[in-house]
Design a protein around this motif. Sequence first.
Motif, short mmCIF file in Angstrom:
data_model
loop_
_atom_site.label_atom_id
_atom_site.label_comp_id
_atom_site.label_asym_id
_atom_site.label_seq_id
_atom_site.Cartn_x
_atom_site.Cartn_y
_atom_site.Cartn_z
N ARG A 52 0.83 -1.21 0.00
CA ARG A 52 0.00 0.00 0.00
C ARG A 52 0.87 1.26 0.00
NH1 ARG A 52 -4.50 -1.99 4.32
NH2 ARG A 52 -5.79 -3.12 2.84
N ALA A 53 1.93 1.23 0.80
CA ALA A 53 2.82 2.39 0.85
C ALA A 53 3.49 2.61 -0.52
CB ALA A 53 3.89 2.18 1.93
N ARG A 54 3.91 1.49 -1.15
CA ARG A 54 4.52 1.62 -2.49
C ARG A 54 3.49 2.16 -3.49
NH1 ARG A 54 6.85 -3.42 -1.12
NH2 ARG A 54 5.30 -4.51 -2.38
N ALA A 55 2.27 1.67 -3.39
CA ALA A 55 1.23 2.14 -4.32
C ALA A 55 0.96 3.63 -4.12
CB ALA A 55 -0.05 1.33 -4.12
N GLN A 56 0.92 4.07 -2.86
CA GLN A 56 0.71 5.49 -2.60
C GLN A 56 1.89 6.31 -3.11
OE1 GLN A 56 -0.08 5.79 1.59
NE2 GLN A 56 -2.23 5.21 1.36
N ALA A 57 3.10 5.80 -2.93
CA ALA A 57 4.28 6.52 -3.40
C ALA A 57 4.26 6.61 -4.93
CB ALA A 57 5.55 5.82 -2.93
N GLY B 172 1.60 6.45 -6.83
CA GLY B 172 0.52 7.37 -7.19
C GLY B 172 0.93 8.82 -7.01
N SER B 173 1.59 9.11 -5.89
CA SER B 173 2.04 10.49 -5.66
C SER B 173 3.07 10.91 -6.70
CB SER B 173 2.66 10.60 -4.26
OG SER B 173 1.70 10.35 -3.28
N GLU B 174 4.00 10.02 -7.00
CA GLU B 174 5.03 10.33 -7.98
C GLU B 174 4.41 10.56 -9.36
OE1 GLU B 174 8.62 7.88 -10.13
OE2 GLU B 174 8.32 7.58 -7.98
N ASN C 189 1.33 16.53 -13.00
CA ASN C 189 1.15 17.96 -12.69
C ASN C 189 2.26 18.79 -13.32
OD1 ASN C 189 -1.18 17.57 -11.27
ND2 ASN C 189 -0.20 17.53 -9.27
N ALA C 190 3.51 18.29 -13.22
CA ALA C 190 4.63 19.04 -13.80
C ALA C 190 4.50 19.09 -15.32
CB ALA C 190 5.95 18.37 -13.41
N THR C 191 4.11 17.97 -15.92
CA THR C 191 3.94 17.94 -17.38
C THR C 191 2.82 18.87 -17.82
OG1 THR C 191 4.65 15.63 -17.41
CG2 THR C 191 3.49 16.42 -19.34
N SER C 192 1.69 18.82 -17.11
CA SER C 192 0.58 19.70 -17.49
C SER C 192 0.94 21.16 -17.25
CB SER C 192 -0.69 19.32 -16.72
OG SER C 192 -0.53 19.58 -15.34
N GLU C 193 1.69 21.45 -16.21
CA GLU C 193 2.12 22.83 -15.95
C GLU C 193 3.04 23.31 -17.07
OE1 GLU C 193 2.23 26.46 -14.07
OE2 GLU C 193 0.94 24.74 -13.64
N ALA C 194 3.97 22.44 -17.51
CA ALA C 194 4.87 22.82 -18.60
C ALA C 194 4.08 23.03 -19.89
CB ALA C 194 5.93 21.73 -18.80
N GLU C 195 3.12 22.14 -20.15
CA GLU C 195 2.30 22.31 -21.36
C GLU C 195 1.46 23.59 -21.27
OE1 GLU C 195 -0.04 18.76 -21.85
OE2 GLU C 195 1.70 17.53 -22.32
N ARG C 196 0.94 23.87 -20.08
CA ARG C 196 0.15 25.10 -19.90
C ARG C 196 1.00 26.32 -20.18
NH1 ARG C 196 -0.54 28.93 -16.30
NH2 ARG C 196 0.86 27.96 -14.80
N LYS C 197 2.23 26.34 -19.65
CA LYS C 197 3.11 27.49 -19.88
C LYS C 197 3.45 27.62 -21.36
CE LYS C 197 5.17 27.81 -15.32
NZ LYS C 197 6.39 27.75 -14.52
N THR C 198 3.70 26.48 -22.00
CA THR C 198 4.01 26.52 -23.44
C THR C 198 2.82 27.06 -24.22
OG1 THR C 198 5.45 24.59 -23.18
CG2 THR C 198 4.73 25.11 -25.40
N LEU C 199 1.62 26.59 -23.87
CA LEU C 199 0.42 27.07 -24.54
C LEU C 199 0.20 28.56 -24.28
CD1 LEU C 199 -2.12 24.14 -24.03
CD2 LEU C 199 -1.07 24.90 -26.18
N GLU C 200 0.45 28.99 -23.04
CA GLU C 200 0.30 30.41 -22.73
C GLU C 200 1.27 31.25 -23.55
OE1 GLU C 200 0.73 31.02 -18.52
OE2 GLU C 200 -1.29 30.28 -18.08
#
Length: 184
Positions: A98-103, A105-107, A113-124
Amino acid sequence: MAQKSAQPVTATEHIPSSEHGGGFPPFQKETFASQLVSLLIAFVALYLIVSRIALPRVGSLLDERQNAIEGDLAQAQKLKDESDSALRAYERELAAARARAQAIGSETREKLNATSEAERKTLEQQLSVKLAEAEKTIASTREAAMRNVRGIAAEAAGAIVQRLTGVLPDGKSVEHAVDASLKG
C-alpha cells in the motif's frame, strides 16, 4: 411294562419340598460355607484378572490417548503459531505494498502535474505570441481601414459637394475638411 397309576396333578395341588430337592441353594445352611469359599476364590480370581490384565490395558490405552491428545494439541498450537506469523508477514507485506502504491501514485501525480504545468506554460506563451501577432494584424488592418476610410470619405465628400453645388471642390480642401471631422 408296569403300569403306574398316575393321578393327574392339578395346579392347586401342593407339592412337598422333599420332592424338589430341598430349597434355594444359597439359602441352605449346609452349603453356606462352601459358597463363601467359592465366592472368595471367584472374587480373588476376578480381582487378579482385572488388576493384572484389564486395568493395565485400559491404563495404557488411556495413556496413549492422552499422549495423542497432547500431541494433537501441540501440533495445533504449532500450526496456529505458524498461521499467526504468516498472517503478520502478510499484513506487513500488504502495508508495504500500500505504501509503495501510494508513493507511485504520488510520484505519477507529481509528474503529470509538472507535465501539465509545462504544457500550460508553453500554450500560454504560444497564445501570447499569437495574441501579439493578432493585435499587430488588427492594428495594421485598422490603420489600413482608416486610411481607406479617409480616402473614401474624401471622395464621398467631394462627390456630395459636386452634386450639391455642381462644382468639383479642390482635393486639398476636401482632405482638410475630412481630417477636421475625423479629429472631432
